[in-house]
Design an enzyme around this catalytic site. Structure first.
Site, PDB file in Angstrom:
ATOM      1  N   ILE A  61       0.868  -1.176   0.000  1.00 29.88           N
ATOM      2  CA  ILE A  61       0.000   0.000   0.000  1.00 29.88           C
ATOM      3  C   ILE A  61       0.900   1.220   0.000  1.00 29.88           C
ATOM      4  O   ILE A  61       1.553   1.532   0.987  1.00 29.88           O
ATOM      5  CB  ILE A  61      -0.965   0.003   1.199  1.00 29.88           C
ATOM      6  CG1 ILE A  61      -1.901  -1.207   1.107  1.00 29.88           C
ATOM      7  CG2 ILE A  61      -1.753   1.310   1.246  1.00 29.88           C
ATOM      8  CD1 ILE A  61      -2.878  -1.346   2.227  1.00 29.88           C
ATOM      9  N   CYS A  86       2.401   6.019  -7.081  1.00 25.72           N
ATOM     10  CA  CYS A  86       1.355   5.945  -6.058  1.00 25.72           C
ATOM     11  C   CYS A  86       1.547   7.053  -5.031  1.00 25.72           C
ATOM     12  O   CYS A  86       2.658   7.311  -4.578  1.00 25.72           O
ATOM     13  CB  CYS A  86       1.424   4.583  -5.372  1.00 25.72           C
ATOM     14  SG  CYS A  86       0.106   4.329  -4.175  1.00 25.72           S
ATOM     15  N   THR A  99      -0.726   7.144  -2.275  1.00 16.75           N
ATOM     16  CA  THR A  99      -1.601   6.732  -1.170  1.00 16.75           C
ATOM     17  C   THR A  99      -1.029   7.114   0.192  1.00 16.75           C
ATOM     18  O   THR A  99      -1.757   7.608   1.059  1.00 16.75           O
ATOM     19  CB  THR A  99      -1.867   5.222  -1.230  1.00 16.75           C
ATOM     20  OG1 THR A  99      -2.553   4.930  -2.446  1.00 16.75           O
ATOM     21  CG2 THR A  99      -2.696   4.752  -0.046  1.00 16.75           C
ATOM     22  N   ARG A 100       0.248   6.891   0.398  1.00 22.08           N
ATOM     23  CA  ARG A 100       0.832   7.205   1.708  1.00 22.08           C
ATOM     24  C   ARG A 100       0.748   8.696   2.007  1.00 22.08           C
ATOM     25  O   ARG A 100       0.483   9.093   3.141  1.00 22.08           O
ATOM     26  CB  ARG A 100       2.276   6.724   1.788  1.00 22.08           C
ATOM     27  CG  ARG A 100       2.373   5.212   1.856  1.00 22.08           C
ATOM     28  CD  ARG A 100       3.789   4.765   2.025  1.00 22.08           C
ATOM     29  NE  ARG A 100       3.862   3.311   1.897  1.00 22.08           N
ATOM     30  CZ  ARG A 100       4.983   2.648   1.764  1.00 22.08           C
ATOM     31  NH1 ARG A 100       6.133   3.286   1.737  1.00 22.08           N
ATOM     32  NH2 ARG A 100       4.969   1.353   1.649  1.00 22.08           N
ATOM     33  N   GLY A 117       4.582  -3.185  -5.921  1.00 21.62           N
ATOM     34  CA  GLY A 117       5.096  -1.844  -5.671  1.00 21.62           C
ATOM     35  C   GLY A 117       6.454  -1.877  -5.009  1.00 21.62           C
ATOM     36  O   GLY A 117       6.843  -2.852  -4.364  1.00 21.62           O
ATOM     37  N   GLY A 118       7.185  -0.799  -5.210  1.00 16.72           N
ATOM     38  CA  GLY A 118       8.485  -0.662  -4.585  1.00 16.72           C
ATOM     39  C   GLY A 118       9.615  -1.326  -5.354  1.00 16.72           C
ATOM     40  O   GLY A 118      10.746  -1.381  -4.878  1.00 16.72           O
ATOM     41  N   GLY A 138       6.993   0.300 -12.931  1.00 15.80           N
ATOM     42  CA  GLY A 138       7.894   1.414 -13.182  1.00 15.80           C
ATOM     43  C   GLY A 138       9.200   1.026 -13.846  1.00 15.80           C
ATOM     44  O   GLY A 138       9.736   1.772 -14.664  1.00 15.80           O
TER      45      GLY A 138
END
Length: 184
Positions: free
Chosen positions: A50, A56, A58-59, A86-87, A109
């Site tokens: 998340i 993103c 979101t955080r 992600g990441g 990405g």
């Protein structure tokens, strides 16, 4: 952005009741409780992450999320297939995600800007003081998060007034064939 919710749990149960042979991937979650909840509802795989994606927000928007390595370690404790979502910005991030307990990784990405990825290349001009002409011309593709306003407008027709985007649209430099990125 958060799959640890009753509507997601009910949907997983409904899909499995309709056809138990369907392989259900559910998420996204970032802690053991969320992964356990979805696995108990019948999910075959859990998407973990998340806010760690490169497009993103979101955080920043919600204040919610856990660093991806920690999230994978937490969710890996559940006896379920784990997908790191992600990441993943470098080949080393793939290695770290697998070491942390992911069974698979989602890569966006790192592949954005490759010849085979969706979208057309466009010419982009930026101011570059080191350039003799002052401008630098470059070939780019647009890359965006699915929670961005642009993606919502394209796929849903528009973004509701009450909703906030949790992703951005960026320009990514041309990288050549995806095989070059995979080889790296």
């Amino acid at each position: 952005a958060h799959g640890h919710s009753q509507p997601v749990g009910r949907l997983v149960e409904q899909i499995k009741q309709f056809d138990s042979s369907v392989f259900v991937v559910a998420g996204n979650v970032c802690e053991n409780a969320g992964a356990s909840y979805l696995a108990d509802k019948g999910a075959d795989a859990i998407k973990v992450g998340i806010g760690p994606g490169s497009v993103c927000t979101t955080r920043r928007k919600s204040g919610f999320g856990i660093p991806q390595f920690t999230a994978i370690r937490e969710c890996h404790r559940v006896n379920c297939f784990v997908i790191a979502d992600g990441g993943i910005r470098t080949p080393g991030d793939v290695v770290k995600a697998l070491y942390a307990g992911a069974d698979a990784v989602m890569i966006g990405g790192m592949f954005a800007g490759c010849d085979e990825t969706p979208g057309d290349f466009i010419e982009d001009t930026i101011w570059e003081s080191a350039s003799p002409a002052g401008f630098l011309h470059r070939k780019v593709k647009v890359y965006r998060g699915m929670a961005s306003k642009e993606a919502q407008d394209e796929f849903m027709g528009s973004m509701h007034d009450w909703k906030t985007s949790e992703g951005v649209e960026i320009k990514v430099l041309a990288k050549g064939p995806v095989s070059d990125v995979v080889t790296d």
